[in-house]
Design a protein around this motif. Structure first.
Motif, PDB file in Angstrom:
ATOM      1  N   PRO A   7      -9.719  -3.712  -4.311  1.00 49.97           N
ATOM      2  CA  PRO A   7      -9.424  -3.885  -2.887  1.00 49.97           C
ATOM      3  C   PRO A   7      -8.536  -2.760  -2.356  1.00 49.97           C
ATOM      4  O   PRO A   7      -7.655  -2.260  -3.043  1.00 49.97           O
ATOM      5  N   THR A   8      -8.787  -2.368  -1.116  1.00 53.02           N
ATOM      6  CA  THR A   8      -7.987  -1.341  -0.465  1.00 53.02           C
ATOM      7  C   THR A   8      -7.911  -1.619   1.023  1.00 53.02           C
ATOM      8  O   THR A   8      -8.840  -2.192   1.607  1.00 53.02           O
ATOM      9  N   ASP A   9      -6.815  -1.203   1.636  1.00 52.16           N
ATOM     10  CA  ASP A   9      -6.675  -1.306   3.088  1.00 52.16           C
ATOM     11  C   ASP A   9      -7.170  -0.052   3.801  1.00 52.16           C
ATOM     12  O   ASP A   9      -7.251  -0.039   5.023  1.00 52.16           O
ATOM     13  N   ARG A  10      -7.472   0.987   3.051  1.00 49.21           N
ATOM     14  CA  ARG A  10      -7.770   2.276   3.686  1.00 49.21           C
ATOM     15  C   ARG A  10      -9.231   2.436   4.089  1.00 49.21           C
ATOM     16  O   ARG A  10      -9.559   3.292   4.895  1.00 49.21           O
ATOM     17  N   VAL A  11     -10.120   1.645   3.502  1.00 52.27           N
ATOM     18  CA  VAL A  11     -11.552   1.826   3.723  1.00 52.27           C
ATOM     19  C   VAL A  11     -12.098   0.675   4.558  1.00 52.27           C
ATOM     20  O   VAL A  11     -11.826  -0.502   4.285  1.00 52.27           O
ATOM     21  N   ALA A  12     -12.882   1.026   5.575  1.00 51.64           N
ATOM     22  CA  ALA A  12     -13.589   0.046   6.400  1.00 51.64           C
ATOM     23  C   ALA A  12     -15.043   0.493   6.512  1.00 51.64           C
ATOM     24  O   ALA A  12     -15.378   1.650   6.259  1.00 51.64           O
ATOM     25  N   ARG A  13     -15.914  -0.431   6.903  1.00 53.01           N
ATOM     26  CA  ARG A  13     -17.341  -0.102   6.929  1.00 53.01           C
ATOM     27  C   ARG A  13     -18.031  -0.726   8.134  1.00 53.01           C
ATOM     28  O   ARG A  13     -17.827  -1.891   8.461  1.00 53.01           O
ATOM     29  N   ILE A  14     -18.902   0.095   8.755  1.00 57.81           N
ATOM     30  CA  ILE A  14     -19.729  -0.337   9.878  1.00 57.81           C
ATOM     31  C   ILE A  14     -21.012  -1.007   9.391  1.00 57.81           C
ATOM     32  O   ILE A  14     -21.455  -2.020   9.926  1.00 57.81           O
ATOM     33  N   ALA A  15     -21.671  -0.413   8.379  1.00 51.93           N
ATOM     34  CA  ALA A  15     -22.938  -0.945   7.862  1.00 51.93           C
ATOM     35  C   ALA A  15     -22.707  -2.269   7.144  1.00 51.93           C
ATOM     36  O   ALA A  15     -21.623  -2.515   6.617  1.00 51.93           O
ATOM     37  N   PRO A  16     -23.720  -3.139   7.088  1.00 54.59           N
ATOM     38  CA  PRO A  16     -23.555  -4.395   6.350  1.00 54.59           C
ATOM     39  C   PRO A  16     -23.544  -4.151   4.851  1.00 54.59           C
ATOM     40  O   PRO A  16     -24.087  -3.162   4.356  1.00 54.59           O
ATOM     41  N   ALA A  17     -22.916  -5.044   4.111  1.00 54.83           N
ATOM     42  CA  ALA A  17     -22.960  -4.968   2.656  1.00 54.83           C
ATOM     43  C   ALA A  17     -24.386  -5.213   2.175  1.00 54.83           C
ATOM     44  O   ALA A  17     -25.140  -5.999   2.758  1.00 54.83           O
ATOM     45  N   MET A  28       0.847  -1.192   0.000  1.00 57.23           N
ATOM     46  CA  MET A  28       0.000   0.000   0.000  1.00 57.23           C
ATOM     47  C   MET A  28       0.875   1.231   0.000  1.00 57.23           C
ATOM     48  O   MET A  28       1.718   1.422   0.876  1.00 57.23           O
ATOM     49  N   ASN A  29       0.696   2.092  -1.002  1.00 58.08           N
ATOM     50  CA  ASN A  29       1.486   3.306  -1.102  1.00 58.08           C
ATOM     51  C   ASN A  29       0.713   4.467  -0.514  1.00 58.08           C
ATOM     52  O   ASN A  29      -0.172   5.025  -1.150  1.00 58.08           O
ATOM     53  N   THR A  30       1.003   4.781   0.734  1.00 61.69           N
ATOM     54  CA  THR A  30       0.276   5.828   1.442  1.00 61.69           C
ATOM     55  C   THR A  30       1.097   7.098   1.478  1.00 61.69           C
ATOM     56  O   THR A  30       2.250   7.079   1.919  1.00 61.69           O
ATOM     57  N   PRO A  31       0.536   8.254   1.024  1.00 63.93           N
ATOM     58  CA  PRO A  31       1.266   9.513   1.116  1.00 63.93           C
ATOM     59  C   PRO A  31       1.605   9.844   2.556  1.00 63.93           C
ATOM     60  O   PRO A  31       0.951   9.379   3.485  1.00 63.93           O
ATOM     61  N   PRO A  32       2.626  10.657   2.769  1.00 62.33           N
ATOM     62  CA  PRO A  32       3.010  11.008   4.135  1.00 62.33           C
ATOM     63  C   PRO A  32       1.877  11.671   4.887  1.00 62.33           C
ATOM     64  O   PRO A  32       1.048  12.370   4.306  1.00 62.33           O
TER      65      PRO A  32
END
Length: 370
Positions: free
Chosen positions: A126-136, A1-5
């Protein structure tokens, strides 16, 4: 994952506020009541975090931006909030708007904890930066399809607005109903009046009409038209997206708005933590809190724990989602990878099919549990 500073100062422990960006639909054509409940949950939890000493001595500061259900406006807000140095982004109710915000946040390296939007694919990949509380959406709407079949509704019609979200819901329902003997007919609301919908229900011998449309327009006129048609006295009206959850529905439709099953992401009976949060939300809103308000509250509870345990750097937050272990207002929250989403997902919040009791429209009846 290339995350800016991480922006300068975002990880300081000098007592300055720790900024978090928040998105919500607070003006039309957004669903304003949903946005108000979402914001109430976010703000209540931020206040509780700060009353308990903040995050390692730093108060949380919520920078709120109104999306008005406009994806372009949401992208502009994400850019602005990123430039202001927020550690993370939270919120949003409308799925198409949340998808635009999530994609932009991902491109900027900004962690996003989505509160209420359910569209399965919030980002292009796919990404590691996004998470979700609501169900799909696929999880909840399959449960709704099971409810329909269990109640004997095999001939289903949907009144459909043009939207990626509604089209996705239609596909999920069709794919779940068809192998089990169910059929689904689409009634495009660009070409159907409420009266034409009633005629189509008779023609297709549908026993259920699902409102995959906005509220109050055209959902409210549709309900009135179907309820007033003697030919359709036995037809079930359903609203899987949750339009009847909010007080406006009952205010506009009265008794006609009862008996419309929808998906609700609350346990049948809250535990002590959930009951306490519910009481404080009710006081803040001056009305019964919706499941959306609880989603907002749980969002900040999760993010606060991540910030305490892993730090306020954007890369640190994005790397923390799989390690979350938090007791939320609706149960223990953990994130995992689920097929078809590409984000870190709470799998799953409580899912119930409920309706407003025709005998007591302010009371919700549980009809089916996922």
């Amino acid at each position: 994952m290339n995350t800016p500073p991480t922006p300068p100062g975002a990880g300081r422990a000098d007592g300055s506020s720790l900024r978090v960006g928040a998105l919500a639909p607070l003006t039309r054509p957004g669903w304003v009541e949903a946005g108000r409940h979402l914001l109430a949950g976010l703000e209540l939890a931020v206040g509780e975090v700060n009353a308990a000493g903040g995050i390692l001595g730093r108060p949380l500061e919520l920078l709120v931006r109104d999306t008005a259900a406009d994806p372009g406006r949401a992208v502009t807000a994400v850019d602005e909030l990123a430039d202001l140095g927020v550690a993370a982004l939270v919120g949003e109710y409308h799925s198409v708007v949340a998808r635009a915000a999530a994609s932009r946040a991902d491109a900027l390296g900004l962690p996003f904890l989505c509160s209420s939007a359910v569209l399965d694919a919030l980002t292009d990949g796919p990404t590691d930066r996004v998470a979700r509380i609501a169900p799909a959406q696929s999880h909840g709407w399959r449960i709704y399809a099971d409810f329909l079949l269990g109640a004997g509704h095999e001939r289903v019609a949907v009144a459909l607005d043009p939207s990626v979200y509604w089209a996705s819901g239609t596909r999920i329902l069709r794919e779940h109903l068809a192998p089990r003997g169910g059929t689904l007919v689409e009634l495009d609301m660009r070409t159907h009046t409420p009266g034409a919908v009633c005629d189509a229900l008779v023609t297709h011998r549908a026993t259920a009409l699902l409102l995959l449309v906005g509220s109050p327009e055209p959902a409210v006129p549709l309900v009135r038209s179907v309820r007033g048609d003697r030919r359709l006295a036995e037809v079930l009206i359903g609203a899987p997206a949750g339009q009847p959850e909010f007080a406006e529905w009952a205010e506009l439709l009265g008794d006609a708005g009862a008996g419309v099953p929808f998906l609700r992401y609350l346990p049948e009976r809250p535990g002590p933590l959930g009951a306490g949060v519910g009481a404080r939300l009710r006081e803040r809103l001056g009305a019964a809190p919706s499941f959306v308000a609880f989603e907002g509250h749980d969002t900040i509870v999760v993010l606060a724990e991540v910030l305490r345990a892993h730090g306020a750097g954007r890369a640190d937050i994005a790397g923390a989602w799989p390690h979350v272990r938090v007791e939320g207002s609706r149960g223990p929250i953990r994130f995992s990878r689920t097929p078809g989403t590409g984000v870190w997902q709470w799998a799953w919040p409580p899912v119930r099919v409920v309706d407003r009791d025709p005998a007591e429209p302010d009371r919700f009846r549980v009809l089916h549990t996922g």
